[in-house]
Write a protein that holds these residues in place. Sequence first.
Motif, PDB file in Angstrom:
ATOM      1  N   GLU A 236       0.845  -1.208   0.000  1.00  0.00           N
ATOM      2  CA  GLU A 236       0.000   0.000   0.000  1.00  0.00           C
ATOM      3  C   GLU A 236       0.877   1.253   0.000  1.00  0.00           C
ATOM      4  N   ASN A 237       1.862   1.255   0.885  1.00  0.00           N
ATOM      5  CA  ASN A 237       2.729   2.423   0.964  1.00  0.00           C
ATOM      6  C   ASN A 237       3.539   2.602  -0.320  1.00  0.00           C
ATOM      7  N   CYS A 238       4.019   1.485  -0.876  1.00  0.00           N
ATOM      8  CA  CYS A 238       4.800   1.578  -2.119  1.00  0.00           C
ATOM      9  C   CYS A 238       3.926   2.132  -3.237  1.00  0.00           C
ATOM     10  N   ARG A 239       2.651   1.673  -3.297  1.00  0.00           N
ATOM     11  CA  ARG A 239       1.744   2.202  -4.322  1.00  0.00           C
ATOM     12  C   ARG A 239       1.568   3.717  -4.156  1.00  0.00           C
ATOM     13  N   TYR A 240       1.375   4.130  -2.913  1.00  0.00           N
ATOM     14  CA  TYR A 240       1.205   5.555  -2.636  1.00  0.00           C
ATOM     15  C   TYR A 240       2.426   6.349  -3.087  1.00  0.00           C
ATOM     16  N   GLU A 241       3.607   5.913  -2.661  1.00  0.00           N
ATOM     17  CA  GLU A 241       4.820   6.688  -2.961  1.00  0.00           C
ATOM     18  C   GLU A 241       5.111   6.746  -4.462  1.00  0.00           C
ATOM     19  N   ASN A 243       3.030   6.365  -6.957  1.00  0.00           N
ATOM     20  CA  ASN A 243       2.017   7.166  -7.631  1.00  0.00           C
ATOM     21  C   ASN A 243       2.278   8.665  -7.436  1.00  0.00           C
ATOM     22  N   GLU A 244       2.572   9.050  -6.192  1.00  0.00           N
ATOM     23  CA  GLU A 244       2.845  10.459  -5.899  1.00  0.00           C
ATOM     24  C   GLU A 244       4.101  10.939  -6.626  1.00  0.00           C
ATOM     25  N   ALA A 245       5.114  10.096  -6.626  1.00  0.00           N
ATOM     26  CA  ALA A 245       6.377  10.492  -7.272  1.00  0.00           C
ATOM     27  C   ALA A 245       6.151  10.689  -8.771  1.00  0.00           C
ATOM     28  N   GLU A 246       5.385   9.778  -9.384  1.00  0.00           N
ATOM     29  CA  GLU A 246       5.152   9.925 -10.827  1.00  0.00           C
ATOM     30  C   GLU A 246       4.304  11.159 -11.142  1.00  0.00           C
ATOM     31  N   LEU A 247       3.311  11.419 -10.288  1.00  0.00           N
ATOM     32  CA  LEU A 247       2.508  12.640 -10.479  1.00  0.00           C
ATOM     33  C   LEU A 247       3.396  13.872 -10.394  1.00  0.00           C
ATOM     34  N   MET A 248       4.285  13.881  -9.407  1.00  0.00           N
ATOM     35  CA  MET A 248       5.155  15.043  -9.234  1.00  0.00           C
ATOM     36  C   MET A 248       6.077  15.230 -10.428  1.00  0.00           C
ATOM     37  N   MET A 249       6.642  14.110 -10.909  1.00  0.00           N
ATOM     38  CA  MET A 249       7.553  14.227 -12.051  1.00  0.00           C
ATOM     39  C   MET A 249       6.813  14.734 -13.278  1.00  0.00           C
ATOM     40  N   LYS A 250       5.566  14.257 -13.487  1.00  0.00           N
ATOM     41  CA  LYS A 250       4.771  14.747 -14.618  1.00  0.00           C
ATOM     42  C   LYS A 250       4.529  16.247 -14.489  1.00  0.00           C
ATOM     43  N   ARG A 251       4.090  16.650 -13.271  1.00  0.00           N
ATOM     44  CA  ARG A 251       3.764  18.044 -13.015  1.00  0.00           C
ATOM     45  C   ARG A 251       4.973  18.944 -13.253  1.00  0.00           C
ATOM     46  N   GLU A 252       6.150  18.450 -12.865  1.00  0.00           N
ATOM     47  CA  GLU A 252       7.365  19.272 -12.945  1.00  0.00           C
ATOM     48  C   GLU A 252       8.073  19.145 -14.297  1.00  0.00           C
ATOM     49  N   GLY A 253       7.504  18.328 -15.166  1.00  0.00           N
ATOM     50  CA  GLY A 253       8.127  18.169 -16.487  1.00  0.00           C
ATOM     51  C   GLY A 253       9.468  17.458 -16.447  1.00  0.00           C
ATOM     52  N   ILE A 254       9.578  16.500 -15.524  1.00  0.00           N
ATOM     53  CA  ILE A 254      10.840  15.766 -15.398  1.00  0.00           C
ATOM     54  C   ILE A 254      10.761  14.466 -16.193  1.00  0.00           C
ATOM     55  N   ARG A 255      11.753  14.230 -17.017  1.00  0.00           N
ATOM     56  CA  ARG A 255      11.815  12.958 -17.746  1.00  0.00           C
ATOM     57  C   ARG A 255      12.103  11.833 -16.761  1.00  0.00           C
ATOM     58  N   TRP A 256      11.530  10.667 -16.993  1.00  0.00           N
ATOM     59  CA  TRP A 256      11.907   9.547 -16.134  1.00  0.00           C
ATOM     60  C   TRP A 256      11.777   8.237 -16.868  1.00  0.00           C
ATOM     61  N   LEU A 257      12.318   7.188 -16.276  1.00  0.00           N
ATOM     62  CA  LEU A 257      12.162   5.841 -16.827  1.00  0.00           C
ATOM     63  C   LEU A 257      11.849   4.915 -15.672  1.00  0.00           C
TER      64      LEU A 257
END
Lengths: 282, 282
Positions: A236-241, A243-257
């Motif tokens: 549950e915690n891993c899903r939360y983290e 998901n939040e991290a990916e939302l933040m990266m999208k919002r900030e325009g950060i490329r990721w893999l």
Amino acid sequence: MTLETRPPLPTSARTVFFVSDGTGITAETFGHAVLTQFEMRFRQVRLPFIDTLDKAYDAKRKINEAVNTDGQRPIVFSTLVKHDLSQVIRQADGMHMDLIQTFVAPLEQELGMKSTHTVGRSHNIVDSEEYKNRIEAINFSLAHDDGQSHKNLSDADVILVGVSRSGKTPTSLYLAMQYGIKAANYPLIPDDFERGKLPSSLPPFRHKIFGLSITPERLSEIRHERRAGSKYASIENCRYEVNEAELMMKREGIRWLSSTTKSIEEIATTILQEIKPDRRDY
Amino acid sequence: MTLETRPPLPTSARTVFFVSDGTGITAETFGHAVLTQFEMRFRQVRLPFIDTLDKAYDAKRKINEAVNTDGQRPIVFSTLVKHDLSQVIRQADGMHMDLIQTFVAPLEQELGMKSTHTVGRSHNIVDSEEYKNRIEAINFSLAHDDGQSHKNLSDADVILVGVSRSGKTPTSLYLAMQYGIKAANYPLIPDDFERGKLPSSLPPFRHKIFGLSITPERLSEIRHERRAGSKYASIENCRYEVNEAELMMKREGIRWLSSTTKSIEEIATTILQEIKPDRRDY
């Protein structure tokens, strides 16, 4: 090819030698790439620093001994620059894959110049700019591991971000060690998610930030190895983290893999393609 | 060969391509070893992850463009396992050094089996024992850097000792990253010299301790870069520390080498030859 040695190798296993006047790392890296194409197990023997005739004769003897032990001739990958040493090794009973001789002669013709036939590139390397950059990069990456320091971020070539255990540390160290890239890394933690913002020292450097993500399932597995049964490791915690991290990266325009099925070599190569650090020529 | 790109390359510089279906690290490592034999500068372009026909045609186009730009054909080191991809690249105007095709066909004959022709070894590597060992070793070496932890030393494959800035940290990380060797490291400090004894947690593990020494002059240079003008960096202090450390290593029967003119690859290779960690087959 399987590189592990347990369970014991069948007695019929072929022996593979990596013979070099330097460390043998080139012969070994290349030999592994080729042997991986075969569904067989090999017994590996590295013979580095073969830089005198005495040592070459000793290596030849070891190769010939393997013929007796195995009942078949071994495979010999070699990177011996000096012709006389290479000649001695070729007298041994083995299947010879001479990496230098095979490619240097045609290159001499193509480039219209003789090769220097100096012993491997690693000699005197310690005084080269390239080597000093690598050591400096390792020190930088260590000092900037896991958000430990906010100093000198303008010197960083790359800043990795991602949740704890997404692969930032080994990737940073690999970038430093292999390419002399100064790679800082910052964890994205629940505090950041609550504030809804990147760690405060990072925004000015957005152009060199790269994110690592990972599936919650894999992350939970890795975290359980560290802290079995913890909330930190729970799915549950891993899903939360994640998901939040990916939302933040999208919002900030950060490329990721996603690092889930990628080796640190593959992650590092992808980052170099994306970030194109100034100091590199590709 | 000079790998740095400043000052700007002469316009006549040859371009070298490293083309791979994986990271291109094998092609690049090998290419560097060969090109180092030539007193020339090269413009390097890495084309990793060329694993579809579309990407192969794109790579072919880039190689052909270099002919126009440079006025001479580029050199192409490739490790493309799949025959159809390799065929496309070979149509480009370049001097081709095809590492796989040159060696895999003769090996098929020698081993009496067909190669698997799977794409590079790095794929699926993440689930292999070998890869997991490497990641575990990196974490171990980081946790045991600079005497940070005395826990689980019985799990260490190697324990490096030496004065501060003698090269222990980069060597430990390299051993972990390249070979999956768990390398702890401990600084030898004035406190230890005054007591005349190794740090107290080390004696039970003497058989896997290896020392790094360095000339006082070089040490002083390195320390001045960190803390200019300090007593720590002074030549007198460096002489004292190096002398005491070497006396201690002699007294304790610890093998050591001087890191002064050796690269981390050379140091690591020597340590592997001396310590012969249990988990390695050479």
